[in-house]
Design an enzyme around this catalytic site. Sequence first.
Site, PDB file in Angstrom:
ATOM      1  N   GLU A 127      45.919  72.771  76.560  1.00  0.00           N
ATOM      2  CA  GLU A 127      44.734  72.473  77.372  1.00  0.00           C
ATOM      3  C   GLU A 127      44.680  73.461  78.533  1.00  0.00           C
ATOM      4  O   GLU A 127      45.725  73.938  78.980  1.00  0.00           O
ATOM      5  CB  GLU A 127      44.829  71.048  77.958  1.00  0.00           C
ATOM      6  CG  GLU A 127      44.932  69.967  76.914  1.00  0.00           C
ATOM      7  CD  GLU A 127      45.141  68.579  77.532  1.00  0.00           C
ATOM      8  OE1 GLU A 127      45.169  68.456  78.768  1.00  0.00           O
ATOM      9  OE2 GLU A 127      45.276  67.631  76.742  1.00  0.00           O
ATOM     10  N   LYS A 129      44.758  74.424  82.299  1.00  0.00           N
ATOM     11  CA  LYS A 129      45.247  73.743  83.493  1.00  0.00           C
ATOM     12  C   LYS A 129      44.234  73.981  84.606  1.00  0.00           C
ATOM     13  O   LYS A 129      44.164  75.067  85.184  1.00  0.00           O
ATOM     14  CB  LYS A 129      46.626  74.273  83.899  1.00  0.00           C
ATOM     15  CG  LYS A 129      47.199  73.519  85.082  1.00  0.00           C
ATOM     16  CD  LYS A 129      48.620  73.935  85.358  1.00  0.00           C
ATOM     17  CE  LYS A 129      49.230  73.113  86.484  1.00  0.00           C
ATOM     18  NZ  LYS A 129      48.429  73.065  87.698  1.00  0.00           N
ATOM     19  N   ASP A 131      42.375  73.936  88.061  1.00  0.00           N
ATOM     20  CA  ASP A 131      42.876  74.020  89.424  1.00  0.00           C
ATOM     21  C   ASP A 131      41.949  73.224  90.324  1.00  0.00           C
ATOM     22  O   ASP A 131      41.040  73.760  90.939  1.00  0.00           O
ATOM     23  CB  ASP A 131      42.938  75.487  89.847  1.00  0.00           C
ATOM     24  CG  ASP A 131      43.859  75.677  91.028  1.00  0.00           C
ATOM     25  OD1 ASP A 131      44.544  74.707  91.406  1.00  0.00           O
ATOM     26  OD2 ASP A 131      43.884  76.792  91.571  1.00  0.00           O
ATOM     27  N   TYR A 241      41.950  64.315  80.876  1.00  0.00           N
ATOM     28  CA  TYR A 241      42.981  64.840  79.982  1.00  0.00           C
ATOM     29  C   TYR A 241      44.122  63.869  79.722  1.00  0.00           C
ATOM     30  O   TYR A 241      45.102  64.236  79.098  1.00  0.00           O
ATOM     31  CB  TYR A 241      43.532  66.161  80.516  1.00  0.00           C
ATOM     32  CG  TYR A 241      43.873  66.163  81.992  1.00  0.00           C
ATOM     33  CD1 TYR A 241      44.889  65.363  82.501  1.00  0.00           C
ATOM     34  CD2 TYR A 241      43.166  66.976  82.882  1.00  0.00           C
ATOM     35  CE1 TYR A 241      45.198  65.364  83.847  1.00  0.00           C
ATOM     36  CE2 TYR A 241      43.471  66.984  84.230  1.00  0.00           C
ATOM     37  CZ  TYR A 241      44.486  66.170  84.713  1.00  0.00           C
ATOM     38  OH  TYR A 241      44.788  66.162  86.051  1.00  0.00           O
ATOM     39  N   LYS A 330      52.068  78.564  83.469  1.00  0.00           N
ATOM     40  CA  LYS A 330      51.112  79.119  84.426  1.00  0.00           C
ATOM     41  C   LYS A 330      50.810  80.596  84.175  1.00  0.00           C
ATOM     42  O   LYS A 330      51.609  81.318  83.591  1.00  0.00           O
ATOM     43  CB  LYS A 330      51.659  78.968  85.849  1.00  0.00           C
ATOM     44  CG  LYS A 330      51.986  77.525  86.218  1.00  0.00           C
ATOM     45  CD  LYS A 330      51.049  76.984  87.240  1.00  0.00           C
ATOM     46  CE  LYS A 330      51.397  77.511  88.607  1.00  0.00           C
ATOM     47  NZ  LYS A 330      50.623  76.818  89.645  1.00  0.00           N
ATOM     48  N   CYS A 424      27.020  98.801 117.363  1.00  0.00           N
ATOM     49  CA  CYS A 424      27.042  98.911 115.906  1.00  0.00           C
ATOM     50  C   CYS A 424      27.830 100.156 115.500  1.00  0.00           C
ATOM     51  O   CYS A 424      27.509 101.257 115.959  1.00  0.00           O
ATOM     52  CB  CYS A 424      25.612  98.991 115.374  1.00  0.00           C
ATOM     53  SG  CYS A 424      25.564  99.358 113.606  1.00  0.00           S
ATOM     54  N   CYS A 427      25.237 102.826 113.869  1.00  0.00           N
ATOM     55  CA  CYS A 427      24.144 103.520 114.567  1.00  0.00           C
ATOM     56  C   CYS A 427      24.272 103.461 116.085  1.00  0.00           C
ATOM     57  O   CYS A 427      23.437 104.018 116.796  1.00  0.00           O
ATOM     58  CB  CYS A 427      22.792 102.951 114.123  1.00  0.00           C
ATOM     59  SG  CYS A 427      22.530 101.259 114.662  1.00  0.00           S
ATOM     60  N   CYS A 440      23.639  93.754 114.480  1.00  0.00           N
ATOM     61  CA  CYS A 440      22.972  94.967 114.960  1.00  0.00           C
ATOM     62  C   CYS A 440      21.471  94.741 114.810  1.00  0.00           C
ATOM     63  O   CYS A 440      20.991  94.499 113.707  1.00  0.00           O
ATOM     64  CB  CYS A 440      23.408  96.183 114.134  1.00  0.00           C
ATOM     65  SG  CYS A 440      22.321  97.609 114.364  1.00  0.00           S
ATOM     66  N   CYS A 446      18.855 101.396 111.249  1.00  0.00           N
ATOM     67  CA  CYS A 446      20.306 101.471 111.027  1.00  0.00           C
ATOM     68  C   CYS A 446      20.571 101.827 109.568  1.00  0.00           C
ATOM     69  O   CYS A 446      20.174 101.095 108.661  1.00  0.00           O
ATOM     70  CB  CYS A 446      20.934 100.130 111.386  1.00  0.00           C
ATOM     71  SG  CYS A 446      22.684 100.033 111.007  1.00  0.00           S
TER      72      CYS A 446
END
Length: 685
Positions: A127, A129, A131, A241, A330, A424, A427, A440, A446
């Site tokens: 199956e 796994k 997360d 599961y 894993k 910035c 520019c 900016c 820019c």
Amino acid sequence: MSGSTMATTPAEGLTREEARRRIDRLRREIRRHDRLYYVLDRPEISDAEYDRLFAELKVLEKAFPDLVTPDSPTQRVAGEPLPAFPEVRHLAPMLSLESVRDPGEVRKFCERARQALGGRPPIFVGEPKFDGLSIECVYEAGHLTRAATRGDGERGEDVTANVRTVRSVPARLRTTPLAAPRLLSARGEAILPVRAFRALNAELAKAGKPVFANPRNAAAGSLRQLDPRVTARRPLDLVFYDILAIDAGPDLATHLDELRALADWGLKVSPLNRRLRSFEAILDYHRDLGRRRATLPYEIDGVVIKIDDLQARERLKTTARHPRWALAFKFEAREQESVIEDIIVQVGRTGVLTPVAILAPVVIGGVTVRRATLHNREVIARKDLRVGDAVRVARAGDVIPEIVERLPRRGARRGRPFVMPSRCPECGTPTIRDGPFDRCPNRLGCPAQVRGALRHFGSRRALDIPGLGPKTVEQLVKHGLVRSVADLFALKESDLAGLEGFGKVSARSLVRAIQTAKRTELWRLLNALGIPGVGERTARDLAAHFGSLEAIRRADEAALLQVKGVGPAAARGIVDFFRTRANRRVVDLCLRRGLTFVQIAPGRGAAGPLRGKTIVFTGSLDTLSRQEAEALVERLGGRAAGSVGRDTDFVVVGKAPGSKLLKARALGIPTLTEKQLLKMAGGRG
Ligand code: IVH
């Protein structure tokens, strides 16, 4: 029974008995469509038809409040926010798995299994796994009565109200072909699709709130909300599961029997589960899912291998915390340690300055990571990050790498705190503060913002101009060929001739692509313009509501607020955008240079077999012209795109295919022949 045959019935004039029968029927119908859509991924009706059924049920329940039951589809979000989660004891301990990365350990596991079966070759179940967050769901007499987090394995938090909002979790078990058991405790994983995770983080970052480091944290954060209305807005999913406990249920001799029973009762189980008959088959399965990992809609961090025979499991018993009949195998880690070598500042298309950490290169999940986004001034301050710090870096799917945390090093002298520049970096314009962000304001002058605007304009969910990649954009801006997006439409092959990397063929194909993109859908232009607060979804809503660009330009805030999905910030953003002279000029220039809109009837193809799918063509087809093929895709509910990316669902391959096919293969995207596409069209084409 089909949704479209049910006409809306006004509540008035119905006797209580008639209303009860109608409510009953509507609930059955809605549950069926919920299952088709959320569990089986195979919808039969359009969203609009579904909404009609739901609306009718709501009207009837309002007229006959005593007929409302807790398992009605209208009751997914009910009740007030809780002060805290009550603690509950699980019906059976929720154990965790021993996890390994070394195939040698897997081989040992296989040998133990063979011994437990008295030398017979064992059957395993593989199956994914997932997360996410492990959840116990308890059904009594077929009704969902409790859902709890894993907690310490013995006791967890009662999150019933929140789990009820998860659309793939039925409030009632199905009773055909299997009767519902008297009591069922089923275990599954609550997960958030990677796409939803990214959208959620973008939204949080925009609101100046802390973002989640990975989809698992986002799923946990979404489920552990005291206000179920917040959970309801997050597209969580729950994949089952395991059966933790069962009373008066069918005979189940194997794990595969259990999985089948769970599916029969209407609970979602993974379509990636497989019966595996040997150590070699386990290795293949691990390798296969490892390859497909990046293209799955969910994060998985390995595979789980389980012994199928439940009696053999008994014989293997359980260690203190882990059962010996299952193993987590894993994948390579998605987190690594690194060092911040520098912090640079990038300017995006909306002028936001984003600090980025330059890292000592580390390989995570087969990809070399050299940078990680630091989001904004406040995130850096909260994580207290400085040049020279050791950090833990995570990569989730193809999401931009994140720094999870700083690793304290005792006695190490640290660098100076990072300070955002006051001008910035592109520019030199003095920046302004905007919540946790620095911006900016030199929107049109820019170069970084012009480059960003152009890239966004040509992207796949905007005007979809293949060939207008970052390198090309950079050249166009550097050589002064394009100052605003409207200048794209005036580009000639001869303009491109002198540019680095351009030959005759590539110049011609870019100009062609731009000319093709001139005929577009209204929502694409609205999304392409980069109006603050207007993303793809809002752009589609605006286009559907107003129908023309003129009407949107004329609309005031009150009129805009009438559109579903447009809030006060977006309404203000739109009005301000079209009030600004420079923006109006650019849009007018686009129109004068030939930008026109094609009409797509709303809702067309909404229930087609390609609903929501993105299709890319490569090579020449035998019977259809490219235009006909694209029109066909649209009729079937899909969308034809110009280039292959992670959100591509299918690539249709004709004669002499190009690099798109290679890219599709690299990303594991399924391919179709023209014949297969035509077959999908079936009678409908
Ligand atoms: S079975 C006793 N199957 O991985 C075995 N777990 O420690 C019960 N997980 O806490 C777990 N996908 O949250 C199982 N297909 C899967 C799973 C899975 C994810 C999680 C589960 C567990 C953790 C491992």
